[in-house]
Design a protein around this motif. Structure first.
Motif, PDB file in Angstrom:
ATOM      1  N   ALA A  71     -39.388 -55.076  17.436  1.00 44.47           N
ATOM      2  CA  ALA A  71     -38.243 -54.253  17.042  1.00 44.47           C
ATOM      3  C   ALA A  71     -38.691 -53.070  16.190  1.00 44.47           C
ATOM      4  O   ALA A  71     -38.239 -51.935  16.387  1.00 44.47           O
ATOM      5  N   VAL A  72     -39.590 -53.337  15.224  1.00 46.43           N
ATOM      6  CA  VAL A  72     -40.099 -52.255  14.379  1.00 46.43           C
ATOM      7  C   VAL A  72     -40.878 -51.242  15.209  1.00 46.43           C
ATOM      8  O   VAL A  72     -40.734 -50.023  15.048  1.00 46.43           O
ATOM      9  N   SER A  73     -41.717 -51.753  16.115  1.00 47.07           N
ATOM     10  CA  SER A  73     -42.515 -50.863  16.958  1.00 47.07           C
ATOM     11  C   SER A  73     -41.635 -49.997  17.857  1.00 47.07           C
ATOM     12  O   SER A  73     -41.872 -48.793  17.998  1.00 47.07           O
ATOM     13  N   MET A  74     -40.608 -50.591  18.446  1.00 44.81           N
ATOM     14  CA  MET A  74     -39.704 -49.824  19.302  1.00 44.81           C
ATOM     15  C   MET A  74     -38.976 -48.745  18.502  1.00 44.81           C
ATOM     16  O   MET A  74     -38.830 -47.609  18.957  1.00 44.81           O
ATOM     17  N   ALA A  75     -38.506 -49.117  17.305  1.00 46.35           N
ATOM     18  CA  ALA A  75     -37.784 -48.150  16.484  1.00 46.35           C
ATOM     19  C   ALA A  75     -38.680 -46.983  16.093  1.00 46.35           C
ATOM     20  O   ALA A  75     -38.272 -45.816  16.185  1.00 46.35           O
ATOM     21  N   LEU A  76     -39.901 -47.281  15.674  1.00 47.40           N
ATOM     22  CA  LEU A  76     -40.825 -46.220  15.291  1.00 47.40           C
ATOM     23  C   LEU A  76     -41.165 -45.322  16.477  1.00 47.40           C
ATOM     24  O   LEU A  76     -41.225 -44.097  16.353  1.00 47.40           O
ATOM     25  N   GLY A  77     -41.404 -45.945  17.624  1.00 48.17           N
ATOM     26  CA  GLY A  77     -41.740 -45.169  18.814  1.00 48.17           C
ATOM     27  C   GLY A  77     -40.620 -44.232  19.219  1.00 48.17           C
ATOM     28  O   GLY A  77     -40.855 -43.055  19.529  1.00 48.17           O
ATOM     29  N   GLU A  78     -39.387 -44.740  19.214  1.00 51.92           N
ATOM     30  CA  GLU A  78     -38.241 -43.903  19.570  1.00 51.92           C
ATOM     31  C   GLU A  78     -38.042 -42.793  18.550  1.00 51.92           C
ATOM     32  O   GLU A  78     -37.752 -41.655  18.902  1.00 51.92           O
ATOM     33  N   TYR A  79     -38.201 -43.133  17.268  1.00 51.16           N
ATOM     34  CA  TYR A  79     -37.981 -42.124  16.230  1.00 51.16           C
ATOM     35  C   TYR A  79     -38.978 -40.975  16.361  1.00 51.16           C
ATOM     36  O   TYR A  79     -38.594 -39.799  16.289  1.00 51.16           O
ATOM     37  N   VAL A  80     -40.251 -41.312  16.554  1.00 45.74           N
ATOM     38  CA  VAL A  80     -41.274 -40.277  16.686  1.00 45.74           C
ATOM     39  C   VAL A  80     -41.039 -39.427  17.930  1.00 45.74           C
ATOM     40  O   VAL A  80     -41.101 -38.190  17.897  1.00 45.74           O
ATOM     41  N   ALA A 164     -34.074 -50.637  18.241  1.00 46.84           N
ATOM     42  CA  ALA A 164     -34.396 -51.822  17.437  1.00 46.84           C
ATOM     43  C   ALA A 164     -33.356 -52.921  17.608  1.00 46.84           C
ATOM     44  O   ALA A 164     -33.705 -54.099  17.823  1.00 46.84           O
ATOM     45  N   LEU A 165     -32.075 -52.558  17.530  1.00 48.75           N
ATOM     46  CA  LEU A 165     -31.027 -53.561  17.655  1.00 48.75           C
ATOM     47  C   LEU A 165     -31.015 -54.199  19.038  1.00 48.75           C
ATOM     48  O   LEU A 165     -30.866 -55.419  19.179  1.00 48.75           O
ATOM     49  N   SER A 166     -31.172 -53.374  20.070  1.00 51.80           N
ATOM     50  CA  SER A 166     -31.152 -53.922  21.429  1.00 51.80           C
ATOM     51  C   SER A 166     -32.377 -54.790  21.692  1.00 51.80           C
ATOM     52  O   SER A 166     -32.306 -55.784  22.419  1.00 51.80           O
ATOM     53  N   PHE A 167     -33.517 -54.419  21.086  1.00 57.67           N
ATOM     54  CA  PHE A 167     -34.710 -55.256  21.221  1.00 57.67           C
ATOM     55  C   PHE A 167     -34.455 -56.623  20.603  1.00 57.67           C
ATOM     56  O   PHE A 167     -34.797 -57.659  21.183  1.00 57.67           O
ATOM     57  N   LEU A 168     -33.853 -56.644  19.405  1.00 57.41           N
ATOM     58  CA  LEU A 168     -33.550 -57.905  18.742  1.00 57.41           C
ATOM     59  C   LEU A 168     -32.578 -58.743  19.567  1.00 57.41           C
ATOM     60  O   LEU A 168     -32.750 -59.957  19.705  1.00 57.41           O
ATOM     61  N   ILE A 169     -31.562 -58.093  20.124  1.00 55.58           N
ATOM     62  CA  ILE A 169     -30.579 -58.820  20.933  1.00 55.58           C
ATOM     63  C   ILE A 169     -31.225 -59.366  22.205  1.00 55.58           C
ATOM     64  O   ILE A 169     -31.032 -60.523  22.583  1.00 55.58           O
TER      65      ILE A 169
END
Length: 242
Positions: A71-80, A164-169
């Motif tokens: 989730a953290v990795s996906m969020a960081l990747g999308e943000y960058v 991040a949220l969708s990854f967690l779900i």
């Protein structure tokens, strides 16, 4: 309903021309991809560990690590990624704003030339350029030259949060099924993951306007290969350890 959400006169209500479309598609894309990645990556890890050991503690620890880290990795990747896109769009908007302020005649000729290139006659192209410039010169040039809506610049925070949220779900599904009794956990996880992947593939295709069936099939096949591969690796380690 607010005035902004109403379609323009003569516009079909089911066509995607409303304000904020880029923002909505941005977080929808990030959400669908995040859910798909969460399902596959977490399922592959817990199934692989389940193939190597029947220890629930080991499976849960591995799954939680994959869930949080992913989730953290996906969020960081999308943000960058989306931040880079947003910065590029803002730079182009600033450049166009400066050009309109310093060389309005040249910009007007450029706008009229773009409409001539699209097939309008010279007189019509100049008329269109003149009216659009009088209404909103910056918006006219951004739309014609760069296909940018200054009110619809994508948000990296929206994309990161959705991802991040969708990854967690998505990852929560295999985490729940893998906690079933030993005899059921792997087959039920396989079935649940395949069904979930078919749904995410279908939704992703619907957002992009492509073939739903083909997209769902591609995702299902890829997910099935990933699960089978990690489970076999786990079984091999189990056999080696035994």
């Amino acid at each position: 309903m607010s005035e902004e959400s109403e379609p323009a006169p003569g516009q079909h209500p089911d066509e995607p021309h409303r304000a904020g479309l880029a923002q909505r598609l941005n977080w929808l894309r990030a959400g669908v991809l995040g859910a798909n990645d969460g399902i596959v990556s977490v399922a592959a890890i817990v199934v692989g560990v389940a193939g190597a050991t029947s220890s629930v503690d080991a499976i849960v620890v591995a799954g939680l690590a994959a869930l949080v880290g992913g989730a953290v990795s996906m969020a960081l990747g999308e943000y960058v990624s989306v931040s880079s896109q947003r910065d590029s769009e803002r730079a182009l908007i600033a450049k166009e704003t400066e050009e309109l302020a310093t060389m309005p005649e040249e910009e007007f000729e450029e706008l009229a030339g773009l409409y001539r290139a699209k097939g309008l006659s010279e007189a019509t192209a100049y008329k269109v350029a003149e009216e659009l410039t009088a209404h909103d010169a910056l918006r006219a040039h951004l739309s014609a030259e760069l296909d940018i809506d200054p009110d619809d610049v994508v948000s990296p925070w929206h994309a990161a949060l959705a991802s991040a949220l969708s990854f967690l779900i998505g990852g929560a599904l295999p985490m729940l099924t893998i906690l079933l009794p030993s005899a059921w956990r792997v087959p039920v996880t396989f079935v649940a993951v395949i069904v979930a992947l078919a749904v995410t593939g279908y939704v992703a295709a619907a957002i992009g306007g492509s073939s739903r069936g083909k997209a769902a099939l591609r995702v299902v096949i890829g997910g099935a290969i990933a699960l089978a591969a990690t489970f076999l690796i786990g079984r091999l380690f189990n056999a080696t350890a035994g």
